[in-house]
Design an enzyme around this catalytic site. Structure first.
Site, PDB file in Angstrom:
ATOM      1  N   GLU A 120      24.999 -13.507   9.025  1.00 43.03           N
ATOM      2  CA  GLU A 120      25.051 -12.494  10.092  1.00 43.03           C
ATOM      3  C   GLU A 120      23.768 -11.667  10.180  1.00 43.03           C
ATOM      4  O   GLU A 120      23.793 -10.441  10.213  1.00 43.03           O
ATOM      5  CB  GLU A 120      26.274 -11.568   9.911  1.00 43.03           C
ATOM      6  CG  GLU A 120      27.577 -12.292  10.209  1.00 43.03           C
ATOM      7  CD  GLU A 120      28.805 -11.400  10.175  1.00 43.03           C
ATOM      8  OE1 GLU A 120      28.672 -10.179  10.006  1.00 43.03           O
ATOM      9  OE2 GLU A 120      29.907 -11.946  10.322  1.00 43.03           O
TER      10      GLU A 120
HETATM   11  C1  LIG Z   1      27.006 -19.366   3.328  1.00 40.53           C
HETATM   12  C2  LIG Z   1      26.620 -19.326   4.750  1.00 40.53           C
HETATM   13  C3  LIG Z   1      27.591 -19.280   5.735  1.00 40.53           C
HETATM   14  C4  LIG Z   1      27.240 -19.291   7.080  1.00 40.53           C
HETATM   15  N1  LIG Z   1      28.202 -19.345   8.041  1.00 40.53           N
HETATM   16  C5  LIG Z   1      27.837 -19.518   9.329  1.00 40.53           C
HETATM   17  C6  LIG Z   1      28.826 -19.729  10.339  1.00 40.53           C
HETATM   18  O1  LIG Z   1      30.026 -19.718  10.077  1.00 40.53           O
HETATM   19  N2  LIG Z   1      28.406 -19.943  11.612  1.00 40.53           N
HETATM   20  C7  LIG Z   1      27.089 -19.955  11.951  1.00 40.53           C
HETATM   21  O2  LIG Z   1      26.768 -20.170  13.097  1.00 40.53           O
HETATM   22  N3  LIG Z   1      26.127 -19.744  11.016  1.00 40.53           N
HETATM   23  C8  LIG Z   1      26.472 -19.536   9.724  1.00 40.53           C
HETATM   24  N4  LIG Z   1      25.504 -19.329   8.764  1.00 40.53           N
HETATM   25  C9  LIG Z   1      24.113 -19.284   9.173  1.00 40.53           C
HETATM   26  C10 LIG Z   1      23.439 -17.938   8.976  1.00 40.53           C
HETATM   27  O3  LIG Z   1      23.800 -17.059   9.995  1.00 40.53           O
HETATM   28  C11 LIG Z   1      21.935 -18.242   8.915  1.00 40.53           C
HETATM   29  O4  LIG Z   1      21.709 -18.797   7.645  1.00 40.53           O
HETATM   30  C12 LIG Z   1      21.091 -17.041   9.129  1.00 40.53           C
HETATM   31  O5  LIG Z   1      21.161 -16.686  10.469  1.00 40.53           O
HETATM   32  C13 LIG Z   1      19.640 -17.276   8.741  1.00 40.53           C
HETATM   33  O6  LIG Z   1      19.126 -18.483   9.231  1.00 40.53           O
HETATM   34  P1  LIG Z   1      18.372 -19.477   8.234  1.00 40.53           P
HETATM   35  O7  LIG Z   1      19.201 -19.642   7.032  1.00 40.53           O
HETATM   36  O8  LIG Z   1      18.022 -20.696   8.988  1.00 40.53           O
HETATM   37  O9  LIG Z   1      17.067 -18.711   7.790  1.00 40.53           O
HETATM   38  P2  LIG Z   1      15.698 -18.609   8.601  1.00 40.53           P
HETATM   39  O10 LIG Z   1      15.961 -18.230   9.994  1.00 40.53           O
HETATM   40  O11 LIG Z   1      14.900 -19.809   8.328  1.00 40.53           O
HETATM   41  O12 LIG Z   1      15.017 -17.353   7.901  1.00 40.53           O
HETATM   42  C14 LIG Z   1      14.403 -17.426   6.619  1.00 40.53           C
HETATM   43  C15 LIG Z   1      13.944 -16.022   6.230  1.00 40.53           C
HETATM   44  O13 LIG Z   1      13.038 -15.507   7.209  1.00 40.53           O
HETATM   45  C16 LIG Z   1      13.465 -14.227   7.641  1.00 40.53           C
HETATM   46  N5  LIG Z   1      13.075 -14.056   9.050  1.00 40.53           N
HETATM   47  C17 LIG Z   1      13.244 -14.908  10.082  1.00 40.53           C
HETATM   48  N6  LIG Z   1      12.741 -14.361  11.201  1.00 40.53           N
HETATM   49  C18 LIG Z   1      12.236 -13.154  10.873  1.00 40.53           C
HETATM   50  C19 LIG Z   1      11.589 -12.102  11.593  1.00 40.53           C
HETATM   51  N7  LIG Z   1      11.337 -12.179  12.881  1.00 40.53           N
HETATM   52  N8  LIG Z   1      11.218 -10.992  10.906  1.00 40.53           N
HETATM   53  C20 LIG Z   1      11.465 -10.879   9.594  1.00 40.53           C
HETATM   54  N9  LIG Z   1      12.085 -11.830   8.871  1.00 40.53           N
HETATM   55  C21 LIG Z   1      12.470 -12.950   9.498  1.00 40.53           C
HETATM   56  C22 LIG Z   1      14.970 -14.234   7.463  1.00 40.53           C
HETATM   57  O14 LIG Z   1      15.439 -12.902   7.326  1.00 40.53           O
HETATM   58  C23 LIG Z   1      15.115 -15.021   6.175  1.00 40.53           C
HETATM   59  O15 LIG Z   1      14.912 -14.176   5.086  1.00 40.53           O
HETATM   60  C24 LIG Z   1      25.865 -19.307   7.430  1.00 40.53           C
HETATM   61  C25 LIG Z   1      24.890 -19.302   6.442  1.00 40.53           C
HETATM   62  C26 LIG Z   1      25.245 -19.318   5.116  1.00 40.53           C
HETATM   63  C27 LIG Z   1      24.175 -19.355   4.080  1.00 40.53           C
END
Ligand SMILES: Cc1cc2nc3c(=O)[nH]c(=O)nc-3n(C[C@H](O)[C@H](O)[C@H](O)COP(=O)(O)OP(=O)(O)OC[C@H]3O[C@@H](n4cnc5c(N)ncnc54)[C@H](O)[C@@H]3O)c2cc1C
Length: 840
Positions: free
Chosen positions: A501
């Site tokens: 989230e």
């Molecule tokens: C256990 C788990 C359950 C989940 N459940 C769901 C679900 O039910 N439905 C669903 O749709 N999704 C779900 N997710 C997805 C979750 O919402 C995403 O993992 C999250 O949005 C981050 O995306 P990412 O993991 O691809 O990280 P990335 O987007 O690759 O980000 C990597 C890092 O970069 C940082 N970052 C990225 N952009 C910026 C910026 N502009 N400024 C500063 N920092 C930045 C992020 O904060 C993070 O620390 C789940 C994820 C996990 C791990």
């Protein structure tokens, strides 16, 4: 002497007027009067007095609206338009989500405390209370962490059945559809308690009760859709998930490439207008067992079958998982917390357009729906889950630090260990206060987006620190996995809430202040609207009015910041007496400094501030710490201000306000415009950094509150599962702590005898035997110490395994050597890897 008095009057009058936020007309009149008296009675020379009258004439001119509009506001409107950050539709949707509550007062630089204090104390309904004391207790009793995380990699069937039967997945669904219809406060307290027992269960329960099909249906669904889905979701016959994240689109969720194309097709033997869907999603909680998929995709309508647009943008629909073309069921393995989470793909899946949540009229409204619901939901599930784990950690660590001895003393008596314990207790108090008060506000109908983001970020970050501290306090006991380890899974689960989230780095750097600045600022939003007004005359008139209010507001914040910093906020009026008064006053002071600094940053950087993430993060931190400190004060009030708990309040407020000061200092040090930075420094820190972090002595007082069976310790953990049952380590540790209290004088006698040389044995059991033999303690007393010692050994003990027990055989074969494992690709690779084959 007279000259000095006159100078004070001439400088003090505008500062006093600004401090009190006097309106422009009244201020002009009062300053005119002061100047008149000065010209008459004062000792200023001709040039000086003339100069003051010229300045005053400028002030009078600002009261002439037509002149002001033409010569001041019009040119500034042009500059303002150039500085305006470009804003996409999705960003605008995010900004419009939710409302502004107490955080708006903090942003104003002059908080009206009644807005917070008139919120009633948290109260659960009888049904909610009965649920917490009944099914939630029973569920916690059923949960076996080791069985779930290690043996089954899932919850046992009877737990799943119980969750469905008792409607744990339907807390937010109204009773008329078969749900429990609980308030956000009740949902939060249920999740906190379950999470204090088991992270897999709380994560599983959290999802259907947060952003997902039920929530979206309730707010945007058609009545037919509600009738079709909600009863099944309430009974647990339907299992929901919500799929937004794709391999290529995580934080930047609006970049999803999953598509839906409106076309004609056959559905259940009928020719209908529908959507052909193609998607690839990952990380989706509950997906492996879901029966209905809330799916986000980008909708297009090339044949104009539902309207006259080609592209609609992000849309959300409900997709039954039994439809042909859907691939679902595989699982990810989220960091040893085996709640159901996995990928899903869809190839040419066809659904009727009526499956769009809210029907075809809601095509393209998906993103707005998501951010609106997240604006509130973000403050409930993850912060509560984080709190539950942290409560369990501090409750366990406090007892453990008392019963575990090294160097002849309970380890909690060592100041180094105490530092960690104090931090844990203070953070848990802050987290509880934030959750309790904010969820009460949500329960009364407030929908504040910025506090939800503050809670999501800070509760999960504090939980990370608490989990680390608990591990340190427990030493090796926390590291050896097995049924006796009650900490490690919570420690492992921490990054989940941090990532979901809105991953925390993004939440801190972009969301809290990024949204807060425009949402909570009393004028910026309206100024932006005025600047974008297509009716030029109306836009200018509105802009002019707002601009001058804004200037007055900024001057007022500068005056307030300076005066409050110089006086250490001793004279500012707050609705509190006693020992908490000074904290209310300091919040007033820093609120003014924050409002001033935020304005200066927005004014000098404009849209550039969005890219200066470290500045925006610091401003977000300041707003967050002020928000959290006020939550602590409100929570303490709601609890009836128990005298014993005051050290927790003091530690929490001191820590938060100290961090406020340090982040403001960091902001000013790094302020890009050195001149403005210097002026701000004068208004914010005219006496330097005067606020101190909690003393070591205060920290020790917190330690005593958590390593002894005090009422404060009980209150601190009142929402954790602490019942004394054989499978509950928290109940067992509390019992051992109470035993420690009872045997303390007996142990003292044995210890004194040993020191006096009356006892020779070196080990504890030997000493007890010898003391009994020599009549230093009675038989019953010896039995009590032995029973306590046995309890301690049991609770501080760890597991060991036959090596064969630890090796897990992969399906259909013996365990491979490391070399052969390296050559063979096992299972399905990461979904991103699969998707990114072109790049590979
Ligand atoms: C256990 C788990 C359950 C989940 N459940 C769901 C679900 O039910 N439905 C669903 O749709 N999704 C779900 N997710 C997805 C979750 O919402 C995403 O993992 C999250 O949005 C981050 O995306 P990412 O993991 O691809 O990280 P990335 O987007 O690759 O980000 C990597 C890092 O970069 C940082 N970052 C990225 N952009 C910026 C910026 N502009 N400024 C500063 N920092 C930045 C992020 O904060 C993070 O620390 C789940 C994820 C996990 C791990």
């Amino acid at each position: 002497m007279d000259t000095l008095i006159w100078l004070l009057v001439l400088a003090g009058a505008p500062i006093a007027l600004a401090y009190r936020r006097t309106d422009l007309k009244s201020a002009t009149l009062i300053l005119g009067l002061v100047l008149f008296i000065y010209s008459w009675l004062g000792d200023g020379g001709f040039l000086w007095t003339t100069f003051l009258w010229v300045l005053f004439a400028g002030l009078v001119a600002l009261n002439l609206i037509d002149f002001r509009r033409r010569s001041v506001s019009l040119p500034l409107l042009g500059v303002f338009r150039r500085m305006l950050p470009t804003m996409s539709k999705t960003e605008q949707d995010a900004l419009e989500a939710g409302n502004v509550w107490w955080e708006g007062e903090l942003f104003s630089g002059m908080p009206h405390w009644q807005k917070l204090l008139r919120l009633p104390p948290p109260r659960l309904s009888d049904d909610e209370q009965a649920f917490l004391g009944g099914p939630v207790e029973e569920l916690c009793r059923m949960l076996d962490d080791w069985q779930i995380t290690h043996e089954l990699a899932d919850m046992p069937a009877e737990v799943w059945d119980y969750l469905k039967k008792k409607r744990f997945f339907a807390m937010i669904i109204p009773k008329e559809y078969g749900g429990l219809g609980f308030s956000p406060l009740a949902c939060s307290m249920v999740l906190t308690k379950v999470s204090s027992r088991n992270a897999t269960a709380s994560s599983t329960i959290g999802v259907p009760n947060s952003l997902g099909p039920a929530e979206l249906l309730l707010h945007y669904g058609t009545e037919d859709q509600k009738q079709r889905w909600l009863p099944g979701l309430a009974s647990g016959d339907e299992v929901p998930c919500f799929a937004l994240t794709s391999p290529r689109a995580g934080s930047d969720a609006t970049a999803i490439v999953d598509t839906g194309v409106v076309c004609r097709g056959t559905f259940e033997d009928k020719d209908v207008v529908g959507i052909r869907l193609n998607w690839e999603k990952r990380y989706i909680t509950l997906a492996p067992i879901a029966t209905v998929l809330g799916l986000a995709f980008k909708l297009s309508d090339p044949e104009h079958l539902i309207g006259d647009r080609d592209e609609y943008g992000i849309t959300a629909a409900l997709v039954p998982t039994t439809l042909p073309g859907i691939e679902i069921g595989r699982r990810h393995f989220p960091i040893n917390i085996p709640f159901q989470n996995g990928p899903t793909r869809g190839k040419d899946v066809f659904i009727p357009v009526e499956y769009i949540i809210g029907g075809p009229k809601m095509a393209g409204e998906g993103w707005r729906m998501l951010v609106q619901q997240l604006a509130v939901g973000r403050g409930i599930v993850l912060p509560s889950n984080a709190l539950g784990g942290a409560l369990a950690s501090v409750y366990a660590a406090g007892a453990y630090a008392r019963i575990r001895r090294q160097f002849g003393l309970p380890i909690g008596k060592f100041h180094g260990v105490g530092e960690a314990l104090a931090r844990m207790a203070g953070y848990v108090y802050t987290m509880t206060a934030a959750s309790r008060v904010t969820c009460t506000a949500l329960s009364t109908g407030e929908r504040p987006a910025v506090p939800s983001a503050i809670l999501k970020y800070h509760n999960t970050e504090m939980a990370r620190v608490v989990a680390n501290d608990a591990m340190d306090v427990h030493g090796g006991k926390a590291i050896m996995l097995g049924p006796k380890n009650y900490l490690a899974r919570n420690y492992e689960s921490v990054p989940i809430a941090i990532t979901v989230e809105g991953a925390n780095i993004l939440t801190r750097n972009l969301i809290i202040f990024g949204q807060g600045a425009i949402r909570c600022h009393p004028f910026v939003r309206a100024e932006m609207d005025a600047a974008r007004d297509t009716d030029a005359a109306r836009g200018l008139a509105r802009f002019d009015e707002l601009l001058f209010k804004h200037v007055g507001y900024a001057l007022s914040n500068a005056a307030r910041s300076l005066v409050l910093a110089l006086t250490l906020a001793r004279f500012t009026d707050v609705p509190a007496g006693g020992r908490t008064r000074r904290f209310y006053q300091q919040i007033n002071r820093f609120s003014a400094s924050f409002a001033l600094a935020a304005d200066a940053a927005m004014l000098t950087l404009g849209g550039e501030l969005k890219r200066k993430e470290l500045l925006s993060a610091r401003l977000g931190d300041v707003l967050s710490y002020l928000y959290l400190a006020s939550m602590v004060l409100k929570h303490y009030r709601d609890q009836g201000e128990p005298e014993d708990d005051f050290p927790l309040v003091e530690w929490s407020c001191r820590t938060l306000l100290y961090k406020t000061q340090e982040q403001l200092h960091g902001l000013l040090r790094n302020f890009p415009n050195r001149i403005v930075g210097g002026l701000l420094r004068f208004a914010v820190f005219p006496r330097g950094r005067t606020f101190s972090a909690p003393s070591d002595e205060l920290g020790q007082r917190l330690v005593e509150l958590v390593i002894n069976p005090t009422p404060t310790r009980g209150r601190l953990a009142d929402c954790a599962y602490t019942t004394l049952d054989p499978g509950n380590p928290l109940g067992q540790l509390q019992q051992a702590l109470e035993m420690a209290e009872q045997v303390k004088p007996l142990e003292r006698r044995v210890f004194d005898a040993k020191r006096a040389g009356e006892i020779e044995s070196e080990d504890t059991p030997g000493q007890i035997d010898e003391a009994e033999r020599k009549g230093l303690i009675t038989r019953e007393e010896a039995a009590a110490i032995r029973a306590f010692d046995a309890r301690v050994m049991e609770l501080t003990g760890v597991d060991d395994f036959d090596p064969r027990e630890l090796a897990r055989e992969p399906p259909g074969g013996a365990v491979k050597s490391r070399a052969s494992r390296g050559k063979k690709k096992t299972g399905r690779a990461d979904t991103a890897g699969d998707a990114g084959d072109g790049a590979a």
